[in-house]
Design a protein around this motif. Structure first.
Motif, PDB file in Angstrom:
ATOM      1  N   UNK A  55     -90.212 -79.833 -35.858  1.00  0.00           N
ATOM      2  CA  UNK A  55     -89.805 -79.885 -34.456  1.00  0.00           C
ATOM      3  C   UNK A  55     -89.355 -78.529 -33.931  1.00  0.00           C
ATOM      4  N   UNK A  56     -89.212 -77.575 -34.808  1.00  0.00           N
ATOM      5  CA  UNK A  56     -88.818 -76.222 -34.417  1.00  0.00           C
ATOM      6  C   UNK A  56     -89.995 -75.442 -33.830  1.00  0.00           C
ATOM      7  N   UNK A  57     -91.211 -75.821 -34.189  1.00  0.00           N
ATOM      8  CA  UNK A  57     -92.411 -75.075 -33.823  1.00  0.00           C
ATOM      9  C   UNK A  57     -92.674 -74.991 -32.303  1.00  0.00           C
ATOM     10  N   UNK A  58     -92.547 -76.066 -31.515  1.00  0.00           N
ATOM     11  CA  UNK A  58     -92.785 -75.917 -30.074  1.00  0.00           C
ATOM     12  C   UNK A  58     -91.830 -74.922 -29.416  1.00  0.00           C
ATOM     13  N   UNK A  59     -90.572 -74.919 -29.849  1.00  0.00           N
ATOM     14  CA  UNK A  59     -89.610 -73.980 -29.285  1.00  0.00           C
ATOM     15  C   UNK A  59     -89.986 -72.542 -29.645  1.00  0.00           C
ATOM     16  N   UNK A  60     -90.436 -72.329 -30.863  1.00  0.00           N
ATOM     17  CA  UNK A  60     -90.857 -70.987 -31.295  1.00  0.00           C
ATOM     18  C   UNK A  60     -92.045 -70.506 -30.449  1.00  0.00           C
ATOM     19  N   UNK A  61     -93.018 -71.365 -30.229  1.00  0.00           N
ATOM     20  CA  UNK A  61     -94.211 -70.977 -29.466  1.00  0.00           C
ATOM     21  C   UNK A  61     -93.837 -70.663 -28.018  1.00  0.00           C
ATOM     22  N   UNK A  62     -93.053 -71.533 -27.372  1.00  0.00           N
ATOM     23  CA  UNK A  62     -92.668 -71.292 -25.982  1.00  0.00           C
ATOM     24  C   UNK A  62     -91.785 -70.053 -25.837  1.00  0.00           C
ATOM     25  N   UNK A  63     -90.889 -69.833 -26.775  1.00  0.00           N
ATOM     26  CA  UNK A  63     -90.043 -68.646 -26.710  1.00  0.00           C
ATOM     27  C   UNK A  63     -90.858 -67.383 -26.934  1.00  0.00           C
ATOM     28  N   UNK A  64     -91.858 -67.441 -27.787  1.00  0.00           N
ATOM     29  CA  UNK A  64     -92.740 -66.282 -27.978  1.00  0.00           C
ATOM     30  C   UNK A  64     -93.505 -65.965 -26.701  1.00  0.00           C
ATOM     31  N   UNK A  65     -93.986 -66.988 -26.015  1.00  0.00           N
ATOM     32  CA  UNK A  65     -94.686 -66.780 -24.745  1.00  0.00           C
ATOM     33  C   UNK A  65     -93.732 -66.201 -23.707  1.00  0.00           C
ATOM     34  N   UNK A  66     -92.494 -66.703 -23.657  1.00  0.00           N
ATOM     35  CA  UNK A  66     -91.504 -66.184 -22.712  1.00  0.00           C
ATOM     36  C   UNK A  66     -91.178 -64.722 -22.989  1.00  0.00           C
ATOM     37  N   UNK A  67     -91.063 -64.353 -24.244  1.00  0.00           N
ATOM     38  CA  UNK A  67     -90.775 -62.965 -24.602  1.00  0.00           C
ATOM     39  C   UNK A  67     -91.932 -62.066 -24.207  1.00  0.00           C
ATOM     40  N   UNK A  68     -93.150 -62.505 -24.452  1.00  0.00           N
ATOM     41  CA  UNK A  68     -94.316 -61.719 -24.050  1.00  0.00           C
ATOM     42  C   UNK A  68     -94.377 -61.570 -22.529  1.00  0.00           C
ATOM     43  N   UNK A  69     -94.108 -62.644 -21.802  1.00  0.00           N
ATOM     44  CA  UNK A  69     -94.110 -62.588 -20.342  1.00  0.00           C
ATOM     45  C   UNK A  69     -93.040 -61.620 -19.838  1.00  0.00           C
ATOM     46  N   UNK A  70     -91.861 -61.647 -20.426  1.00  0.00           N
ATOM     47  CA  UNK A  70     -90.782 -60.763 -20.002  1.00  0.00           C
ATOM     48  C   UNK A  70     -91.157 -59.305 -20.208  1.00  0.00           C
ATOM     49  N   UNK A  71     -91.793 -59.010 -21.323  1.00  0.00           N
ATOM     50  CA  UNK A  71     -92.232 -57.639 -21.587  1.00  0.00           C
ATOM     51  C   UNK A  71     -93.287 -57.194 -20.573  1.00  0.00           C
ATOM     52  N   UNK A  72     -94.258 -58.052 -20.299  1.00  0.00           N
ATOM     53  CA  UNK A  72     -95.328 -57.717 -19.355  1.00  0.00           C
ATOM     54  C   UNK A  72     -94.778 -57.604 -17.933  1.00  0.00           C
ATOM     55  N   UNK A  73     -93.811 -58.442 -17.572  1.00  0.00           N
ATOM     56  CA  UNK A  73     -93.210 -58.346 -16.249  1.00  0.00           C
ATOM     57  C   UNK A  73     -92.477 -57.024 -16.064  1.00  0.00           C
ATOM     58  N   UNK A  74     -91.835 -56.525 -17.124  1.00  0.00           N
ATOM     59  CA  UNK A  74     -91.206 -55.209 -17.051  1.00  0.00           C
ATOM     60  C   UNK A  74     -92.230 -54.110 -16.811  1.00  0.00           C
ATOM     61  N   UNK A  75     -93.383 -54.208 -17.465  1.00  0.00           N
ATOM     62  CA  UNK A  75     -94.454 -53.238 -17.223  1.00  0.00           C
ATOM     63  C   UNK A  75     -94.940 -53.332 -15.779  1.00  0.00           C
ATOM     64  N   UNK A  76     -95.062 -54.554 -15.263  1.00  0.00           N
ATOM     65  CA  UNK A  76     -95.475 -54.743 -13.873  1.00  0.00           C
ATOM     66  C   UNK A  76     -94.486 -54.103 -12.907  1.00  0.00           C
ATOM     67  N   UNK A  77     -93.195 -54.269 -13.152  1.00  0.00           N
ATOM     68  CA  UNK A  77     -92.191 -53.675 -12.270  1.00  0.00           C
ATOM     69  C   UNK A  77     -92.280 -52.161 -12.246  1.00  0.00           C
ATOM     70  N   UNK A  78     -92.450 -51.560 -13.414  1.00  0.00           N
ATOM     71  CA  UNK A  78     -92.538 -50.100 -13.469  1.00  0.00           C
ATOM     72  C   UNK A  78     -93.834 -49.621 -12.828  1.00  0.00           C
ATOM     73  N   UNK A  79     -94.936 -50.300 -13.072  1.00  0.00           N
ATOM     74  CA  UNK A  79     -96.228 -49.859 -12.533  1.00  0.00           C
ATOM     75  C   UNK A  79     -96.299 -50.038 -11.015  1.00  0.00           C
ATOM     76  N   UNK A  80     -95.738 -51.103 -10.492  1.00  0.00           N
ATOM     77  CA  UNK A  80     -95.869 -51.384  -9.065  1.00  0.00           C
ATOM     78  C   UNK A  80     -94.797 -50.713  -8.225  1.00  0.00           C
ATOM     79  N   UNK A  81     -93.573 -50.665  -8.728  1.00  0.00           N
ATOM     80  CA  UNK A  81     -92.453 -50.164  -7.940  1.00  0.00           C
ATOM     81  C   UNK A  81     -91.770 -48.987  -8.629  1.00  0.00           C
ATOM     82  N   UNK A  82     -92.551 -48.049  -9.123  1.00  0.00           N
ATOM     83  CA  UNK A  82     -91.983 -46.931  -9.873  1.00  0.00           C
ATOM     84  C   UNK A  82     -91.123 -46.014  -9.018  1.00  0.00           C
ATOM     85  N   UNK A  83     -91.262 -46.038  -7.709  1.00  0.00           N
ATOM     86  CA  UNK A  83     -90.460 -45.206  -6.819  1.00  0.00           C
ATOM     87  C   UNK A  83     -89.013 -45.705  -6.751  1.00  0.00           C
TER      88      UNK A  83
END
Length: 148
Positions: A97-125
């Motif tokens: 039962x631990x596996x679904x939480x691990x998968x969703x948290x991994x996706x959330x961590x990846x999304x958070x990292x990519x969103x940070x890249x988006x913020x820097x690329x789009x609003x670097x000023x």
């Protein structure tokens, strides 16, 4: 065979893995409910979405906010279910039962990292966007420890 003897998360530190996992599952459940309420407020209540730090940044309240709110509610329902499974699996000692939480948290961590890249690329000023990206990456680094 037990390999871990302590549980550390960004919010808590427990000497017992079982109690720490239960705390993380309750935190996941509570944050999912809060996320659903927030999505309802933004999507249908017409809340503010033009601040840089809000999850629905740059959404139009008339058009795109409702679709994003529905997607956010679906994601929160998945996290709510995974938090309940994590809690039940910890109490009943069912490791799978631990596996679904691990998968969703991994996706959330990846999304958070990519969103940070988006913020820097789009609003670097804007220095606030760079600061938000750095905070997103710090959040990502602290949460990587949860899935390892």
């Amino acid at each position: 065979m037990t390999y871990l003897t302590a549980c550390w998360s960004p919010c808590w530190c427990y000497n017992n893995v079982k109690h720490g996992t239960i705390a993380v599952s309750i935190y996941t459940i509570v944050m999912s409910v809060i996320g659903m309420i927030y999505a309802l407020w933004i999507g249908w209540g017409g809340g503010d979405s033009n601040d840089l730090y809000t999850p629905f940044f740059e959404t139009d309240v008339r058009n795109s906010a409702k679709g994003l709110a529905v997607a956010f509610i679906i994601i929160c329902i998945f996290f709510l279910a995974s938090g309940l499974l994590l809690w039940r699996g910890t109490v009943k000692n069912i490791r799978g039962y631990f596996l679904p939480w691990i998968i969703l948290t991994s996706i959330l961590i990846l999304y958070t990292f990519v969103f940070g890249i988006f913020l820097v690329a789009r609003y670097y000023i804007d220095p606030r966007s760079v600061m938000a990206a750095v905070f997103n990456w710090l959040f990502t680094i602290t949460n990587v420890n949860e899935i390892i």
